[in-house]
Design a protein around this motif. Structure first.
Motif, PDB file in Angstrom:
ATOM      1  N   ARG A   1       0.827  -1.208   0.000  1.00 21.68           N
ATOM      2  CA  ARG A   1       0.000   0.000   0.000  1.00 21.68           C
ATOM      3  C   ARG A   1       0.860   1.257   0.000  1.00 21.68           C
ATOM      4  NH1 ARG A   1      -4.516  -1.744   4.528  1.00 21.68           N
ATOM      5  NH2 ARG A   1      -6.156  -2.349   3.073  1.00 21.68           N
ATOM      6  N   ALA A   2       1.978   1.196   0.720  1.00 21.03           N
ATOM      7  CA  ALA A   2       2.809   2.378   0.876  1.00 21.03           C
ATOM      8  C   ALA A   2       3.806   2.567  -0.254  1.00 21.03           C
ATOM      9  CB  ALA A   2       3.563   2.286   2.207  1.00 21.03           C
ATOM     10  N   LEU A   3       4.283   1.466  -0.837  1.00 16.28           N
ATOM     11  CA  LEU A   3       5.443   1.552  -1.717  1.00 16.28           C
ATOM     12  C   LEU A   3       5.198   1.216  -3.177  1.00 16.28           C
ATOM     13  CD1 LEU A   3       8.087  -0.066   0.661  1.00 16.28           C
ATOM     14  CD2 LEU A   3       7.697   2.363   0.246  1.00 16.28           C
ATOM     15  N   LEU A   4       4.216   0.377  -3.471  1.00 14.46           N
ATOM     16  CA  LEU A   4       4.060  -0.086  -4.849  1.00 14.46           C
ATOM     17  C   LEU A   4       3.200   0.875  -5.650  1.00 14.46           C
ATOM     18  CD1 LEU A   4       3.702  -3.945  -4.364  1.00 14.46           C
ATOM     19  CD2 LEU A   4       5.744  -2.589  -4.820  1.00 14.46           C
ATOM     20  N   THR A   5       3.731   2.054  -5.885  1.00 12.77           N
ATOM     21  CA  THR A   5       3.018   3.073  -6.630  1.00 12.77           C
ATOM     22  C   THR A   5       3.336   2.969  -8.112  1.00 12.77           C
ATOM     23  OG1 THR A   5       4.810   4.624  -6.186  1.00 12.77           O
ATOM     24  CG2 THR A   5       2.921   4.661  -4.687  1.00 12.77           C
ATOM     25  N   SER A   6       2.325   3.203  -8.930  1.00  7.98           N
ATOM     26  CA  SER A   6       2.447   3.033 -10.369  1.00  7.98           C
ATOM     27  C   SER A   6       2.780   4.346 -11.067  1.00  7.98           C
ATOM     28  CB  SER A   6       1.120   2.486 -10.908  1.00  7.98           C
ATOM     29  OG  SER A   6       1.129   2.445 -12.318  1.00  7.98           O
ATOM     30  N   THR A   7       3.226   4.235 -12.316  1.00  8.80           N
ATOM     31  CA  THR A   7       3.311   5.398 -13.176  1.00  8.80           C
ATOM     32  C   THR A   7       1.887   5.857 -13.496  1.00  8.80           C
ATOM     33  OG1 THR A   7       3.280   4.035 -15.167  1.00  8.80           O
ATOM     34  CG2 THR A   7       5.438   4.592 -14.247  1.00  8.80           C
ATOM     35  N   PRO A   8       1.695   7.134 -13.833  1.00  8.40           N
ATOM     36  CA  PRO A   8       0.351   7.597 -14.196  1.00  8.40           C
ATOM     37  C   PRO A   8      -0.246   6.839 -15.368  1.00  8.40           C
ATOM     38  CG  PRO A   8       1.811   9.465 -13.788  1.00  8.40           C
ATOM     39  CD  PRO A   8       2.673   8.236 -13.800  1.00  8.40           C
ATOM     40  N   ALA A   9       0.590   6.389 -16.284  1.00  8.62           N
ATOM     41  CA  ALA A   9       0.094   5.714 -17.481  1.00  8.62           C
ATOM     42  C   ALA A   9      -0.293   4.267 -17.229  1.00  8.62           C
ATOM     43  CB  ALA A   9       1.146   5.782 -18.592  1.00  8.62           C
ATOM     44  N   GLY A  10       0.276   3.668 -16.189  1.00  9.26           N
ATOM     45  CA  GLY A  10       0.018   2.267 -15.904  1.00  9.26           C
ATOM     46  C   GLY A  10      -0.839   2.091 -14.672  1.00  9.26           C
ATOM     47  N   ARG A  11      -0.770   0.903 -14.101  1.00 10.22           N
ATOM     48  CA  ARG A  11      -1.518   0.639 -12.876  1.00 10.22           C
ATOM     49  C   ARG A  11      -0.857  -0.520 -12.136  1.00 10.22           C
ATOM     50  NH1 ARG A  11      -8.075  -0.330 -11.995  1.00 10.22           N
ATOM     51  NH2 ARG A  11      -7.927  -0.736  -9.755  1.00 10.22           N
ATOM     52  N   THR A  12      -0.856  -0.427 -10.808  1.00 10.09           N
ATOM     53  CA  THR A  12      -0.331  -1.482  -9.950  1.00 10.09           C
ATOM     54  C   THR A  12      -1.365  -1.780  -8.883  1.00 10.09           C
ATOM     55  OG1 THR A  12       1.933  -0.720 -10.298  1.00 10.09           O
ATOM     56  CG2 THR A  12       1.559  -2.161  -8.430  1.00 10.09           C
ATOM     57  N   THR A  13      -1.734  -3.037  -8.771  1.00  9.42           N
ATOM     58  CA  THR A  13      -2.757  -3.465  -7.820  1.00  9.42           C
ATOM     59  C   THR A  13      -2.214  -4.601  -6.965  1.00  9.42           C
ATOM     60  OG1 THR A  13      -4.514  -2.891  -9.375  1.00  9.42           O
ATOM     61  CG2 THR A  13      -5.102  -4.405  -7.609  1.00  9.42           C
ATOM     62  N   TYR A  14      -2.641  -4.644  -5.701  1.00  8.06           N
ATOM     63  CA  TYR A  14      -2.215  -5.713  -4.810  1.00  8.06           C
ATOM     64  C   TYR A  14      -3.424  -6.494  -4.322  1.00  8.06           C
ATOM     65  CZ  TYR A  14      -0.482  -8.421  -1.003  1.00  8.06           C
ATOM     66  OH  TYR A  14      -0.196  -9.480  -0.195  1.00  8.06           O
ATOM     67  N   LEU A  15      -3.337  -7.818  -4.379  1.00  7.84           N
ATOM     68  CA  LEU A  15      -4.385  -8.698  -3.882  1.00  7.84           C
ATOM     69  C   LEU A  15      -3.819  -9.586  -2.788  1.00  7.84           C
ATOM     70  CD1 LEU A  15      -5.831 -10.019  -7.292  1.00  7.84           C
ATOM     71  CD2 LEU A  15      -6.475  -7.936  -6.060  1.00  7.84           C
ATOM     72  N   GLU A  16      -4.569  -9.744  -1.711  1.00  6.47           N
ATOM     73  CA  GLU A  16      -4.177 -10.709  -0.694  1.00  6.47           C
ATOM     74  C   GLU A  16      -4.872 -12.028  -1.010  1.00  6.47           C
ATOM     75  OE1 GLU A  16      -3.839 -11.418   4.104  1.00  6.47           O
ATOM     76  OE2 GLU A  16      -5.074  -9.781   3.344  1.00  6.47           O
ATOM     77  N   ALA A  17      -4.093 -12.993  -1.453  1.00  7.41           N
ATOM     78  CA  ALA A  17      -4.636 -14.288  -1.844  1.00  7.41           C
ATOM     79  C   ALA A  17      -3.497 -15.297  -1.836  1.00  7.41           C
ATOM     80  CB  ALA A  17      -5.291 -14.224  -3.224  1.00  7.41           C
ATOM     81  N   ASP A  18      -3.847 -16.572  -2.008  1.00  7.70           N
ATOM     82  CA  ASP A  18      -2.872 -17.655  -1.893  1.00  7.70           C
ATOM     83  C   ASP A  18      -2.770 -18.403  -3.210  1.00  7.70           C
ATOM     84  OD1 ASP A  18      -1.667 -20.291  -1.172  1.00  7.70           O
ATOM     85  OD2 ASP A  18      -1.850 -19.509   0.867  1.00  7.70           O
TER      86      ASP A  18
ATOM     87  N   ARG B   1      -2.304 -21.350  -3.691  1.00  4.11           N
ATOM     88  CA  ARG B   1      -2.997 -22.636  -3.614  1.00  4.11           C
ATOM     89  C   ARG B   1      -4.459 -22.539  -4.055  1.00  4.11           C
ATOM     90  NH1 ARG B   1       0.464 -22.047   0.508  1.00  4.11           N
ATOM     91  NH2 ARG B   1       2.011 -23.685   0.883  1.00  4.11           N
ATOM     92  N   SER B   2      -4.953 -21.330  -4.212  1.00  7.73           N
ATOM     93  CA  SER B   2      -6.335 -21.113  -4.658  1.00  7.73           C
ATOM     94  C   SER B   2      -6.332 -20.276  -5.934  1.00  7.73           C
ATOM     95  CB  SER B   2      -7.148 -20.417  -3.563  1.00  7.73           C
ATOM     96  OG  SER B   2      -7.157 -21.171  -2.376  1.00  7.73           O
ATOM     97  N   PRO B   3      -5.839 -20.851  -7.038  1.00  7.60           N
ATOM     98  CA  PRO B   3      -5.716 -20.061  -8.271  1.00  7.60           C
ATOM     99  C   PRO B   3      -7.051 -19.548  -8.784  1.00  7.60           C
ATOM    100  CG  PRO B   3      -5.365 -22.399  -8.713  1.00  7.60           C
ATOM    101  CD  PRO B   3      -5.373 -22.245  -7.226  1.00  7.60           C
ATOM    102  N   GLU B   4      -8.123 -20.318  -8.587  1.00  2.00           N
ATOM    103  CA  GLU B   4      -9.441 -19.874  -9.061  1.00  2.00           C
ATOM    104  C   GLU B   4      -9.866 -18.594  -8.357  1.00  2.00           C
ATOM    105  OE1 GLU B   4      -8.804 -22.867  -7.824  1.00  2.00           O
ATOM    106  OE2 GLU B   4      -9.224 -24.381  -9.372  1.00  2.00           O
ATOM    107  N   THR B   5      -9.546 -18.473  -7.060  1.00  4.25           N
ATOM    108  CA  THR B   5      -9.882 -17.268  -6.300  1.00  4.25           C
ATOM    109  C   THR B   5      -9.136 -16.060  -6.843  1.00  4.25           C
ATOM    110  OG1 THR B   5     -10.302 -18.585  -4.309  1.00  4.25           O
ATOM    111  CG2 THR B   5      -9.899 -16.234  -3.996  1.00  4.25           C
ATOM    112  N   ILE B   6      -7.858 -16.260  -7.161  1.00  7.91           N
ATOM    113  CA  ILE B   6      -7.066 -15.170  -7.729  1.00  7.91           C
ATOM    114  C   ILE B   6      -7.669 -14.712  -9.051  1.00  7.91           C
ATOM    115  CG2 ILE B   6      -4.809 -14.564  -8.705  1.00  7.91           C
ATOM    116  CD1 ILE B   6      -3.584 -16.568  -6.688  1.00  7.91           C
TER     117      ILE B   6
END
Length: 276
Positions: free
Chosen positions: A120-137, A139-144
């Motif tokens: 949340r604090a560090l993974l900032t994107s360029t204005p043209a792109g996008r960076t998203t973080y998901l909390e997932a495992d 072992r559950s690829p379908e959930t991802i």
């Protein structure tokens, strides 16, 4: 821009400082400060069996960066799904990719709440792109794959690079990684790529290999090694990019400092392959 999954409790309440976590242990080996005493103790215990674990961690990280540069600069990939991302350090996937193509989009996935705090604090994107973080495992690829934020960030109708770097070896059991890889790659279109690494005992001398087995049996490590045949099978149906499956320290490493490490000091395979 950072996207996060909705959590039922504050992240700080979910961080377990009493149990060693792979991302924090890896951070310790890389010389970071985002780890607890239990992670350092676990890391030191593994170093007794595999004294060059820090070299392996560093070389694995460099492989990730070289593979990302190849994908962005040579293969034209603009979308990345990085599962098991770990704690942010220098030259993360989105920084390397967006340094070449600012419009690149990256979804990071990890199951450690502490990683999310830093993301949340560090993974900032360029204005043209996008960076998203998901909390997932993993072992559950379908959930991802079903997560709405992944779908908002990545267009699964266009090629995506699936990054499984230093994470598959936490899936224990012979052949256990292949169904997960297959589920994820089946959801991606032609022209997508798989980037993967996994610990291996193949180059280890017999005594060290036996010590590794003993550490696994005793629960000192949960890093599951795969031999060349099992690791290569993860790329079945895909087109391996030259030089194929190699120690991570040797994959397109022409620009790295010489001499390169002894493969026994790294003990990790890496490979990059394209979905036809």
């Amino acid at each position: 821009m950072i996207g996060t999954s909705t959590l039922e409790a504050p992240v700080s309440d979910q961080i377990d400082s009493s149990t060693a976590q792979p991302a924090r242990r890896y951070n310790y080996w890389l010389g970071g400060k985002d780890n607890f005493a239990v992670d350092r103790a676990s890391g030191d215990e593994i170093l007794k069996t595999f004294p060059t674990a820090r070299i392996a961690a560093l070389e694995n990280r460099r492989f990730l960066q070289r593979a990302t540069r190849f994908l962005a600069a040579e293969a034209g990939i603009r979308q990345f799904l990085d599962i098991g991302t770990g704690l942010p350090t220098a030259d993360n996937t989105h920084e390397v990719a967006q340094g070449i193509a600012p419009e690149s989009r990256v979804v990071y996935v990890d199951n450690d709440p502490m990683v999310m705090v830093h993301a949340r604090a560090l993974l900032t994107s360029t204005p043209a792109g996008r960076t998203t973080y998901l909390e997932a495992d993993l072992r559950s690829p379908e959930t991802i794959l079903a997560d709405p934020e992944l779908r908002e960030t990545l267009d699964l109708g266009r090629p995506v690079a699936l990054m499984l770097v230093a994470v598959l070896h936490f899936i224990e059991g012979y052949g256990a990684g292949a169904p997960i890889v297959r589920t994820l790659m089946d959801a991606l279109p032609s022209g997508s790529f798989l980037v993967a690494t996994n610990s291996t005992k193949d180059p280890l001398p017999p005594k060290m290999a036996a010590d590794y087995d003993a550490a696994l049996a005793a629960g000192i490590t949960n890093i599951w090694p795969r031999d060349r045949a099992e690791f290569t099978a993860l790329f079945d149906g895909l087109e391996l990019v030259e030089p194929g499956v190699t120690p991570v320290s040797e994959w397109r490493s022409e620009g790295e400092t010489e001499p390169r490490p002894n493969p026994a000091h790294v003990a990790m395979y890496g490979g990059v392959a394209r979905k036809p």
